[in-house]
Design an enzyme around this catalytic site. Structure first.
Site, PDB file in Angstrom:
ATOM      1  N   SER A 205       0.789  -1.461  -0.006  1.00  0.00           N
ATOM      2  CA  SER A 205      -0.020   0.022   0.084  1.00  0.00           C
ATOM      3  C   SER A 205       1.012   1.313   0.250  1.00  0.00           C
ATOM      4  O   SER A 205       0.344   2.356  -0.228  1.00  0.00           O
ATOM      5  CB  SER A 205      -0.837   0.071   1.310  1.00  0.00           C
ATOM      6  OG  SER A 205      -0.286  -0.154   2.432  1.00  0.00           O
ATOM      7  N   TYR A 206       2.227   1.143   0.259  1.00  0.00           N
ATOM      8  CA  TYR A 206       2.715   2.496   0.094  1.00  0.00           C
ATOM      9  C   TYR A 206       3.061   2.715  -1.097  1.00  0.00           C
ATOM     10  O   TYR A 206       3.386   2.248  -2.152  1.00  0.00           O
ATOM     11  CB  TYR A 206       4.381   2.059   0.792  1.00  0.00           C
ATOM     12  CG  TYR A 206       4.516   1.676   2.273  1.00  0.00           C
ATOM     13  CD1 TYR A 206       3.522   1.844   2.898  1.00  0.00           C
ATOM     14  CD2 TYR A 206       5.730   1.228   2.618  1.00  0.00           C
ATOM     15  CE1 TYR A 206       3.653   1.468   4.426  1.00  0.00           C
ATOM     16  CE2 TYR A 206       5.775   0.732   4.094  1.00  0.00           C
ATOM     17  CZ  TYR A 206       4.818   1.150   4.793  1.00  0.00           C
ATOM     18  OH  TYR A 206       4.924   0.744   6.238  1.00  0.00           O
ATOM     19  N   ALA A 207       2.545   4.295  -1.373  1.00  0.00           N
ATOM     20  CA  ALA A 207       2.657   5.032  -2.593  1.00  0.00           C
ATOM     21  C   ALA A 207       1.719   4.282  -3.583  1.00  0.00           C
ATOM     22  O   ALA A 207       2.197   4.075  -4.580  1.00  0.00           O
ATOM     23  CB  ALA A 207       4.172   5.225  -3.141  1.00  0.00           C
TER      24      ALA A 207
END
Length: 341
Positions: free
Chosen positions: A82-84
């Site tokens: 889900s990061y960036a």
């Protein structure tokens, strides 16, 4: 900046410090490794976090941070699908491919919070792992963390889906992220009953300003199950590095550099300032940076294996990694314990 306390001995009853082997000879001090959990991979005691990659840190900046980290002996990279929106994984995968270092690093990623494959159903777990493998440009994930406790899904379903990937070889080890002590115990019971691979590691928020959530039953459970603990937000978004001491500094820095995972504004109070003052004093005594001291305090905790910490530029990496060479005295640890209680 010079650093005192080289040749640190690690007083850890749970995590094991292994001797430097031939492959680590070019890093005579910083390449010391610990076993993550009871029998996980050998990792450097500081993990570099990728939550800013593809967001506030450009690809070029991320490459510079990762290069600096590896050059100093680091081998544990932490990210999430889900990061960036997956961009963090892609940058890390491209970096590993361009440098030819996949076999030299331990990649940890988290699943469950991506917009494409939300949740931890069996189908979501399988789809998330495949997507992460593609972005990371690899055939296996070294440590797969469940990014949160999805209580809407039977725990058995999630754990079986992960175990199927472990048996397939696409995942090596599994860990929990932000799970309660009771749920970690439940997972161990399920694993025992169904013959599944148990948790190896635990991620949770833990630093000098956030102690209550971990210390107590969760720390006790991690110790009992010999889990490798990787505290997230180890510097609380930069506050414990001394980046934000006044509201004007917070406003100025937030304009061009979002505080990642930190509560800097809530710490601009008497307690927060006293913690910073103590970090400053000890940093002066040891001739190192406040961030180094904050991480050294975490590494002095018996259950902690490798704090996860981010950098906004390559120049910050050395101070972060220097924490493994800093030995805090009993008096210094006690002072930090007292001021942060």
């Amino acid at each position: 900046m010079s650093r005192k306390g080289a040749g640190v001995e690690y007083p850890h009853p749970v995590t094991t410090v292994l001797p430097i082997d031939e492959a680590d000879a070019r890093f005579p001090t910083l390449a010391r490794r610990r076993v993550l959990g009871a029998s996980g991979p050998r990792v450097f005691p500081i993990a570099i976090g990728g939550n800013a990659f593809g967001w506030t840190a450009s690809e070029d900046s991320a490459y510079g941070i990762l290069d600096a980290y590896r050059d100093l002996g680091g081998n544990l990279i932490d990210t999430a699908d889900s990061y960036a929106a997956g961009r963090s994984e892609s940058i890390i995968g491209d970096w590993m491919r361009s440098r030819g270092v996949r076999d030299d690093v331990v990649v940890a990623t988290k699943i469950g919070k991506s917009a494409q494959n939300p949740g931890l159903t069996s189908s979501a777990v399988s789809a998330s792992i495949e997507a992460s493998l593609t972005r990371l440009r690899t055939d296996r994930i070294d440590v797969l963390f469940l990014h949160y406790d999805d209580e809407s899904v039977p725990f058995e379903e999630t754990l079986v889906a992960v175990d199927e990937n472990i048996r397939r070889g696409t995942v090596r080890f599994v860990g929990a992220s932000d799970h309660s002590a009771n749920r970690i115990l439940e997972a161990r019971i399920i694993a025992g009953q169904l013959g599944l691979t148990p948790f190896t590691a635990l991620q949770c928020r833990y630093n000098l300003l956030h102690r209550r959530e971990f210390e107590g039953s969760l720390a006790g459970m991690a110790d009992q199950q010999a889990l490798g603990v990787m505290p997230r937000f180890a510097l609380d978004g930069g506050f414990l590095a001394g980046n934000y001491r006044t509201r004007s500094e917070l406003d100025l820095n937030s304009t061009g550099n979002i505080v990642l995972g930190g509560d800097a504004e809530t710490h601009l109070n008497r307690r927060g300032q006293k913690v910073l003052a103590t970090l400053d004093r000890i940093a002066t005594e040891l001739d190192c940076a406040p961030a180094t001291v904050a991480l050294a305090w975490l590494l002095s905790r018996s259950t902690v294996t490798a704090p996860v910490v981010g950098a906004s530029n390559p120049g910050q990496v050395a101070d972060l990694m220097a924490a493994v060479d800093v030995v805090l005295t009993r008096q210094q640890v006690a002072a930090l314990d007292d001021v942060s209680a």
